[in-house]
Design a protein around this motif. Structure first.
Motif, PDB file in Angstrom:
ATOM      1  N   ASP A 134       6.314   1.567 -12.815  1.00  0.00           N
ATOM      2  CA  ASP A 134       6.388   2.593 -11.787  1.00  0.00           C
ATOM      3  C   ASP A 134       5.243   2.884 -11.107  1.00  0.00           C
ATOM      4  O   ASP A 134       4.983   2.924  -9.974  1.00  0.00           O
ATOM      5  N   GLU A 135       4.223   2.899 -12.183  1.00  0.00           N
ATOM      6  CA  GLU A 135       2.691   3.291 -11.711  1.00  0.00           C
ATOM      7  C   GLU A 135       2.127   2.051 -11.047  1.00  0.00           C
ATOM      8  O   GLU A 135       1.477   2.235  -9.856  1.00  0.00           O
ATOM      9  N   ALA A 136       2.655   0.646 -11.365  1.00  0.00           N
ATOM     10  CA  ALA A 136       1.938  -0.322 -10.708  1.00  0.00           C
ATOM     11  C   ALA A 136       2.595  -0.545  -9.314  1.00  0.00           C
ATOM     12  O   ALA A 136       1.549  -0.792  -8.407  1.00  0.00           O
ATOM     13  N   GLU A 137       3.906  -0.065  -9.127  1.00  0.00           N
ATOM     14  CA  GLU A 137       4.533   0.059  -7.769  1.00  0.00           C
ATOM     15  C   GLU A 137       3.587   1.137  -6.950  1.00  0.00           C
ATOM     16  O   GLU A 137       3.287   0.609  -5.609  1.00  0.00           O
ATOM     17  N   THR A 138       3.507   1.989  -7.312  1.00  0.00           N
ATOM     18  CA  THR A 138       2.583   3.230  -6.601  1.00  0.00           C
ATOM     19  C   THR A 138       1.178   2.547  -6.282  1.00  0.00           C
ATOM     20  O   THR A 138       0.850   2.562  -5.208  1.00  0.00           O
TER      21      THR A 138
END
Length: 307
Positions: A139-143
């Motif tokens: 999720d953080e990678a996407e952000t």
């Protein structure tokens, strides 16, 4: 379980559809994730073959025409092998790009040392003007991929890893996140080491900060944490140990402080093994971290008590 890299192609493909400035440059690795997108945007998805110097050079050329190139391959082939092109084609020409790596420090032990790059962030740190994101969850990678592509024409490195924390955190691409508060030191956990750090510091009276953006370094966030927890700082990074200790010292230059930098050691581990075995060998598992953090915090307590 879904990995950070699993998110890469879908996220960037959507950005290609939405933003005519976005382009993707590949060197064979990762091309399968862009087959459909390449059919839709043949002029903005480029596969240069196994030519990593050309990979970066082509991205710089696209940037100079006004595009926003996203460049992807393993970290050792993205930062180390074409470092001259990163330095000159991007840096010297002030051309912006988003470099997105995979494999990280030792995510694929069977690939051997040629596919490991624990020194990638330290190497980029010799250059000016790079933003460095180290997500710890898909999720953080996407952000952070969205942040990186939207960052004007800046030079950005996004370091994806197969290792991941169990849950993602709300991040803004700039600041550290306070996960736990204490009074006897600050522990900064970078990206996918957070879960191990939380396990290792259970019961210790320390503040734990979570960092997913390490350049620029959140000096103000660290200073705020040290006002309550003291200026003994343990920094745990999933790449070369000590990479950001100078940034910690600069942030605390006007106050007495101690810094312990933990991470991947310089000694080459010549047996393939597993990711878990490499993690333990570098002391980055909860037991190894507990021993070293506990000793550091304990030493600080003894000094404070006049022992």
């Amino acid at each position: 379980m879904e990995t950070m890299r699993d998110r890469f192609a879908p996220v960037v493909s959507r950005l290609l559809d939405e933003d005519p400035r976005v382009a993707v440059v590949l060197a064979e690795i990762g091309k399968d994730g862009f087959r459909e997108t390449m059919a839709r945007h043949p002029d903005r998805v480029v596969n240069v073959g196994i030519r990593e110097q050309l990979l970066v050079g082509a991205a710089a050329g696209l940037a100079l025409t006004g595009l926003r190139p996203v460049v992807h391959t393993f970290a050792s082939f993205l930062v180390e092998r074409p470092f001259e092109q990163v330095k000159l084609d991007l840096g010297h020409q002030n051309a912006g790009a988003v470099l997105v790596s995979a494999a990280a420090s030792f995510d694929w032990p069977a690939g051997g040392y040629t596919h490991m790059a624990p020194g990638d962030v330290a190497l980029l740190d010799t250059l000016d003007g790079w933003t460095v994101h180290v997500p710890g969850h898909p999720d953080e990678a996407e952000t952070l991929l969205h942040h990186a592509v939207a960052a004007g024409d800046d030079k950005v490195y996004v370091r994806l890893s197969a290792q991941s924390n169990r849950q993602g955190r709300v991040i803004d691409g700039r600041h550290f996140v306070t996960v736990r508060e204490g009074r006897r030191g600050v522990v900064v956990a970078v990206g996918p080491v957070l879960d191990a750090v939380l396990a290792a510091t259970q019961g210790l009276d320390v503040t734990v900060l979570y960092a997913t953006t390490v350049r620029p370094f959140d000096a103000a966030g660290l200073r705020r944490a040290t006002r309550a927890a003291g200026t003994d700082v343990v920094l745990i990074e999933p790449y070369l140990a000590g990479t950001s200790t100078a940034a910690v010292s600069e942030a605390l230059a006007d106050v007495p402080h101690r810094v312990l930098g933990l991470g991947v050691g310089r000694r080459e581990l010549r047996r393939y093994g597993t990711v878990e075995e490499h993690t333990a060998a570098h002391g980055l598992d909860p037991a190894g971290l507990r021993e070293r953090i506990g000793r550091f915090v304990g030493a600080a307590e003894q000094v404070g008590a006049g022992v």
